[in-house]
Write a protein that holds these residues in place. Sequence first.
Motif, PDB file in Angstrom:
ATOM      1  N   THR A  79      26.113 -39.893   1.438  1.00  0.00           N
ATOM      2  CA  THR A  79      26.071 -41.319   1.774  1.00  0.00           C
ATOM      3  C   THR A  79      25.525 -41.490   3.185  1.00  0.00           C
ATOM      4  OG1 THR A  79      28.272 -41.410   2.777  1.00  0.00           O
ATOM      5  CG2 THR A  79      28.143 -41.624   0.367  1.00  0.00           C
ATOM      6  N   ALA A  80      25.344 -42.741   3.576  1.00  0.00           N
ATOM      7  CA  ALA A  80      24.857 -43.034   4.922  1.00  0.00           C
ATOM      8  C   ALA A  80      25.874 -42.644   5.983  1.00  0.00           C
ATOM      9  CB  ALA A  80      24.516 -44.518   5.042  1.00  0.00           C
ATOM     10  N   GLN A  81      27.128 -42.407   5.585  1.00  0.00           N
ATOM     11  CA  GLN A  81      28.156 -42.011   6.546  1.00  0.00           C
ATOM     12  C   GLN A  81      28.241 -40.499   6.735  1.00  0.00           C
ATOM     13  OE1 GLN A  81      28.846 -44.659   4.215  1.00  0.00           O
ATOM     14  NE2 GLN A  81      28.178 -45.833   6.014  1.00  0.00           N
ATOM     15  N   THR A  82      27.576 -39.720   5.882  1.00  0.00           N
ATOM     16  CA  THR A  82      27.635 -38.262   6.006  1.00  0.00           C
ATOM     17  C   THR A  82      26.940 -37.831   7.291  1.00  0.00           C
ATOM     18  OG1 THR A  82      27.552 -38.058   3.598  1.00  0.00           O
ATOM     19  CG2 THR A  82      27.133 -36.067   4.898  1.00  0.00           C
ATOM     20  N   GLN A  83      27.643 -37.082   8.127  1.00  0.00           N
ATOM     21  CA  GLN A  83      27.091 -36.696   9.423  1.00  0.00           C
ATOM     22  C   GLN A  83      26.317 -35.387   9.358  1.00  0.00           C
ATOM     23  OE1 GLN A  83      29.978 -36.723  12.553  1.00  0.00           O
ATOM     24  NE2 GLN A  83      30.253 -38.939  12.472  1.00  0.00           N
ATOM     25  N   LYS A  84      26.859 -34.403   8.611  1.00  0.00           N
ATOM     26  CA  LYS A  84      26.169 -33.113   8.585  1.00  0.00           C
ATOM     27  C   LYS A  84      26.483 -32.364   7.307  1.00  0.00           C
ATOM     28  CE  LYS A  84      29.549 -30.226  11.083  1.00  0.00           C
ATOM     29  NZ  LYS A  84      29.748 -29.319  12.236  1.00  0.00           N
ATOM     30  N   VAL A  85      25.626 -31.398   7.020  1.00  0.00           N
ATOM     31  CA  VAL A  85      25.792 -30.468   5.911  1.00  0.00           C
ATOM     32  C   VAL A  85      25.867 -29.070   6.514  1.00  0.00           C
ATOM     33  CG1 VAL A  85      24.704 -29.482   3.868  1.00  0.00           C
ATOM     34  CG2 VAL A  85      24.565 -31.941   4.292  1.00  0.00           C
ATOM     35  N   GLN A  86      26.761 -28.240   5.987  1.00  0.00           N
ATOM     36  CA  GLN A  86      26.857 -26.856   6.441  1.00  0.00           C
ATOM     37  C   GLN A  86      26.413 -25.918   5.328  1.00  0.00           C
ATOM     38  OE1 GLN A  86      31.087 -27.018   7.944  1.00  0.00           O
ATOM     39  NE2 GLN A  86      30.090 -26.341   9.825  1.00  0.00           N
ATOM     40  N   LEU A  87      25.742 -24.829   5.701  1.00  0.00           N
ATOM     41  CA  LEU A  87      25.165 -23.916   4.720  1.00  0.00           C
ATOM     42  C   LEU A  87      25.523 -22.479   5.042  1.00  0.00           C
ATOM     43  CD1 LEU A  87      22.705 -26.083   5.715  1.00  0.00           C
ATOM     44  CD2 LEU A  87      21.617 -25.073   3.721  1.00  0.00           C
ATOM     45  N   VAL A  88      25.667 -21.685   4.005  1.00  0.00           N
ATOM     46  CA  VAL A  88      25.698 -20.234   4.089  1.00  0.00           C
ATOM     47  C   VAL A  88      24.774 -19.703   3.011  1.00  0.00           C
ATOM     48  CG1 VAL A  88      27.083 -18.154   3.751  1.00  0.00           C
ATOM     49  CG2 VAL A  88      28.029 -20.064   5.054  1.00  0.00           C
ATOM     50  N   LEU A  89      23.833 -18.854   3.368  1.00  0.00           N
ATOM     51  CA  LEU A  89      22.879 -18.285   2.418  1.00  0.00           C
ATOM     52  C   LEU A  89      23.254 -16.834   2.144  1.00  0.00           C
ATOM     53  CD1 LEU A  89      21.441 -20.819   3.538  1.00  0.00           C
ATOM     54  CD2 LEU A  89      19.295 -19.572   3.375  1.00  0.00           C
ATOM     55  N   LEU A  90      23.112 -16.441   0.888  1.00  0.00           N
ATOM     56  CA  LEU A  90      23.461 -15.076   0.476  1.00  0.00           C
ATOM     57  C   LEU A  90      22.380 -14.537  -0.442  1.00  0.00           C
ATOM     58  CD1 LEU A  90      25.319 -12.609   0.001  1.00  0.00           C
ATOM     59  CD2 LEU A  90      26.458 -13.939  -1.781  1.00  0.00           C
ATOM     60  N   GLY A  91      21.825 -13.411  -0.071  1.00  0.00           N
ATOM     61  CA  GLY A  91      20.899 -12.698  -0.944  1.00  0.00           C
ATOM     62  C   GLY A  91      21.660 -11.672  -1.754  1.00  0.00           C
ATOM     63  N   ASN A  92      21.740 -11.884  -3.061  1.00  0.00           N
ATOM     64  CA  ASN A  92      22.602 -11.072  -3.925  1.00  0.00           C
ATOM     65  C   ASN A  92      21.872  -9.812  -4.379  1.00  0.00           C
ATOM     66  OD1 ASN A  92      24.629 -10.171  -5.557  1.00  0.00           O
ATOM     67  ND2 ASN A  92      24.878 -12.098  -6.679  1.00  0.00           N
ATOM     68  N   ASN A  93      21.622  -8.896  -3.442  1.00  0.00           N
ATOM     69  CA  ASN A  93      20.909  -7.660  -3.753  1.00  0.00           C
ATOM     70  C   ASN A  93      21.759  -6.677  -4.549  1.00  0.00           C
ATOM     71  OD1 ASN A  93      18.338  -8.152  -2.447  1.00  0.00           O
ATOM     72  ND2 ASN A  93      19.438  -8.008  -0.501  1.00  0.00           N
ATOM     73  N   LEU A  94      23.080  -6.733  -4.372  1.00  0.00           N
ATOM     74  CA  LEU A  94      23.942  -5.801  -5.090  1.00  0.00           C
ATOM     75  C   LEU A  94      23.837  -6.007  -6.601  1.00  0.00           C
ATOM     76  CD1 LEU A  94      27.149  -5.765  -2.840  1.00  0.00           C
ATOM     77  CD2 LEU A  94      25.460  -3.930  -3.137  1.00  0.00           C
ATOM     78  N   SER A  95      23.778  -7.280  -7.017  1.00  0.00           N
ATOM     79  CA  SER A  95      23.648  -7.545  -8.453  1.00  0.00           C
ATOM     80  C   SER A  95      22.306  -7.079  -8.998  1.00  0.00           C
ATOM     81  CB  SER A  95      23.829  -9.039  -8.728  1.00  0.00           C
ATOM     82  OG  SER A  95      25.144  -9.443  -8.395  1.00  0.00           O
ATOM     83  N   LEU A  96      21.297  -7.066  -8.136  1.00  0.00           N
ATOM     84  CA  LEU A  96      19.974  -6.580  -8.553  1.00  0.00           C
ATOM     85  C   LEU A  96      19.856  -5.069  -8.443  1.00  0.00           C
ATOM     86  CD1 LEU A  96      17.708  -9.246  -6.805  1.00  0.00           C
ATOM     87  CD2 LEU A  96      18.049  -8.987  -9.261  1.00  0.00           C
ATOM     88  N   GLY A  97      20.806  -4.454  -7.742  1.00  0.00           N
ATOM     89  CA  GLY A  97      20.747  -3.013  -7.543  1.00  0.00           C
ATOM     90  C   GLY A  97      19.658  -2.586  -6.588  1.00  0.00           C
ATOM     91  N   THR A  98      19.336  -3.480  -5.608  1.00  0.00           N
ATOM     92  CA  THR A  98      18.218  -3.159  -4.707  1.00  0.00           C
ATOM     93  C   THR A  98      18.634  -3.113  -3.245  1.00  0.00           C
ATOM     94  OG1 THR A  98      17.621  -5.501  -4.530  1.00  0.00           O
ATOM     95  CG2 THR A  98      16.539  -4.215  -6.270  1.00  0.00           C
ATOM     96  N   GLY A  99      19.882  -2.880  -2.939  1.00  0.00           N
ATOM     97  CA  GLY A  99      20.297  -2.783  -1.546  1.00  0.00           C
ATOM     98  C   GLY A  99      21.541  -3.589  -1.277  1.00  0.00           C
ATOM     99  N   VAL A 100      21.841  -3.786   0.002  1.00  0.00           N
ATOM    100  CA  VAL A 100      23.044  -4.510   0.386  1.00  0.00           C
ATOM    101  C   VAL A 100      22.761  -6.009   0.360  1.00  0.00           C
ATOM    102  CG1 VAL A 100      23.859  -2.625   1.828  1.00  0.00           C
ATOM    103  CG2 VAL A 100      22.470  -4.415   2.862  1.00  0.00           C
ATOM    104  N   ASN A 101      23.807  -6.803   0.223  1.00  0.00           N
ATOM    105  CA  ASN A 101      23.657  -8.246   0.256  1.00  0.00           C
ATOM    106  C   ASN A 101      23.217  -8.716   1.642  1.00  0.00           C
ATOM    107  OD1 ASN A 101      24.373  -8.504  -2.401  1.00  0.00           O
ATOM    108  ND2 ASN A 101      26.493  -9.099  -2.000  1.00  0.00           N
ATOM    109  N   ASP A 102      22.426  -9.763   1.675  1.00  0.00           N
ATOM    110  CA  ASP A 102      21.894 -10.285   2.928  1.00  0.00           C
ATOM    111  C   ASP A 102      22.488 -11.665   3.200  1.00  0.00           C
ATOM    112  OD1 ASP A 102      20.358 -10.460   5.221  1.00  0.00           O
ATOM    113  OD2 ASP A 102      18.681 -11.405   4.184  1.00  0.00           O
ATOM    114  N   PHE A 103      23.303 -11.767   4.246  1.00  0.00           N
ATOM    115  CA  PHE A 103      23.888 -13.042   4.633  1.00  0.00           C
ATOM    116  C   PHE A 103      23.016 -13.723   5.684  1.00  0.00           C
ATOM    117  CE2 PHE A 103      27.701 -11.291   2.734  1.00  0.00           C
ATOM    118  CZ  PHE A 103      28.327 -12.412   2.220  1.00  0.00           C
TER     119      PHE A 103
END
Length: 873
Positions: free
Chosen positions: A477-501
């Motif tokens: 809404t017009a009253q929302t001041q901010k959005v917070q994010l955390v990004l995660l690369g799910n490499n473990l599920s792909l079997g290609t390395g460690v997860n990337d935060f």
Amino acid sequence: MRYSIIWMLMLSVISWGDLRDVAASPLFNVEDLNAALGGEESRALATNQMGQIAATRWVNFLAEAVRYDPSQGVLPLGTLGGEESRVIDLNSQGDVLGESMDATGQWRLFLYSSAAGLQQIPEIPGTQGSQAIMLNDAGEALVAFHKGEYVSLGLYIRHYKYYYYLYSRQNGLQNIHSLTGLDPDFYLSFTGMNSMHQMIGSRDCCGGFLYDPSQGVVTIPGLGGGDAVPTAINALGEVVGHAPLASGVEHGFMFTLHDGIHDLGTSIYPQRVNAHGEILGQTRWTQGNATYELTDLMTSGSNGYWYYYGLNDDAAIVGSLFANGEEHAVQISRAPQAPAPFNPNASIQLDGSPNDWLSLTGFSADAIDAGDGATVELEKAWMAHRGQDLFFAFKNDRPIETENLWAWNSYLDIDANPASGYLVNGIGAEYLLEGVRLHRYTGAGADWSWQYLGELPYGIKDRFLEMEIPASLTGLTAQTQKVQLVLLGNNLSLGTGVNDFYPDSGTSPLDYFLQSPIATQQINLDGLFDDWVQIPIAMSDPQDVATTASTDIKHIRFTNTEQNLYVYLEAWTPLPDKTLSWNQMMYFDTDFEVATGYHFGAIGAEYLLQGERLYAYTGSGSDWHWTLIDGIDRQQQDHAAELRIGLNRLGLTKGNDHLRCIVVADNGSTQGPTDYLPDDSTHAAVTYAIQDHQAAPVQQIVVDGSMQDWLSLHPDIHAAPNQVLDDADSTQTQAADWRLAWFGEGYDNAYLAFRNNTPMDTQHLPDWQIYILTDYQAPGYQLTAVTGAKPYQYLLQGDRLYHYTGTGHDWSWEFVGAVEHAVRNDFLEMAIPRSQLGQPKGYEFVFYADNHALGEPTDYMLLQASGYALQQP
């Protein structure tokens, strides 16, 4: 248990040339201090919140104790009559503990302060050796002496029997054995102390201990193996150290009186802990979900060694680097983070091209750390908005695999409340993006329950992906001041390395603002100065001009708007009339080139402000050729003046946005010495960066019972030195026994927080009384028994605020209202609307608790908020 293993002591291999590689890291600033300290070699031992560093430098092979201030340069501390001196510790006030040779060549302990200079610490009779342990923020030194006596620990093992003392200039030497009851005839080693006189150490009989004035000596229990070895304690009584498990493997630990011992595992061998619970250890740096070997951030194949000794509350560490046969003092600090993005009215074409985004403010770059075979290696992310519709983009370090888009996970918290939504790395996520597939959380905080909402419009090309998130799907809404994010690369599920935060810390989310984060402080040139209380002091100057008829500079502040630079100058003495203000001069270097402009001290000044008249330099560097530009706006009253100068008058633009300034009070006409700020023979200058008011988000204290806000106050909240420590008097768990208090002020609220020495009984909150003085001129209740005739206009009884309506001594109070508050264990915080306090001119608090009903004495604590223009007449 609150702790964060942020910085770890390490021993690694590096050469001088590699410092450039570390400094280029987005995570670190690394500084070789040797040139700044001015010796052939140097060693940094301690650092404080002001950025001061206590160091030892070697000049002509002789050790010299110095205190280094980035804004004021190097201050040699001198000796006790001999040739050499060395530093040991530094406190938050700039006091230095160290040792020096005397005239006979014997090493003696000293304490240095700016007010008293270098003074020898007295010795006990029969002393044959001494040892300085540490210095607390109250200016008290923990020291030890021996008389040549030994304590035997076995057939072939013996140690000196040390006698421990607490030293201060006010109280001299105080015998710690009498204070604590610990016998020096047994092997005893103190390793730390804080301002609440809590002390830690080890005994041969029963291992590690914590001495607390209210509870006596408490044994630290260990981790199931041998004795615990405490190594450091912070201002809040949190102890760190190491201890073996039953298997014999050594682990780090944190211990508090309230929470007991907590196992930190094998990755940390603690040596220091700051007020945020951040730990300096031995092997690596761990922050949230990411762990770094600092050597991985530096060039390999080098030929030196790092040693780290000091940690401050900003998580800056100091120490030494040995390389190429030399020792240099070094400092590592967190690199400044990019401003939180605010990109309104965005025009984004979803074509997979990053061109639309390059002119926008993005999030700080992410480290390349997921490993060579990782599919997801997040490099950079952006967010923008148009109305309440969001646009989101990220760049991968390698081509994005469209068939595996689900592995790029983005968690969105749209109400900035970790208590709602899916709990992940410090946020409560209401939405999840699996690539471009949007889900809404339907669970209870920890379970994996998501409702699929649909696929978003997007564009993708090679390593870049952009998408649009309509407000109809998120409920923004017009009253929302901010959005917070955390990004995660799910490499473990792909079997290609460690997860990337992203961010790598995993505990500090990315913040994106939908409302302008502009926090411009409006300065009114009216000579009243109330609007300057939000502006930090840029530099202070000591009271060093003897005559009261002269101008003796006290401190200077800067702020700016998009058009103007504002300067606030305060003196220890009354300023002369505006018509005589020509004796106050400010030299401005706006191109940071010493070779251009008028050569003065360490700067080349392009401009000179003399009283109310601004000049541009037209000479050749040393001749006195100045051209008048114009008059500037100036208002003053008593000891202070405020000035307004157009940025364009100083040649300051978006691309040229820093200045250096030297202030001179030419007191020749009043028979006084000339006074300078900085007060330094080299006149190194005070630096100010023109603020981009799209950069700093407005943040406030969240009244939720957590101390975390108070340990690192936000930019619009005043902090140090408005913090006070108190003793422990009570043995009753129901009693008010003040321990620690904080004060902060935002634009709308005054914030107050305190800790008790025992958990608080919320049923007795009305017994906790806090008297508040906001104006010395206004009438108020006279708390004569505590502070004499000072007028206290307001009273807090628990969470209920009252305004005084009496005549000084009668108990006449009018109820104003209940204030927002939160209690957790021994901690209480509250937010008091400034409007309910009559828009105060300043603050002074008396914490008062009448414990007689519990058979306990009344307990007091005084907190003066000295940075808030509250001056007693």
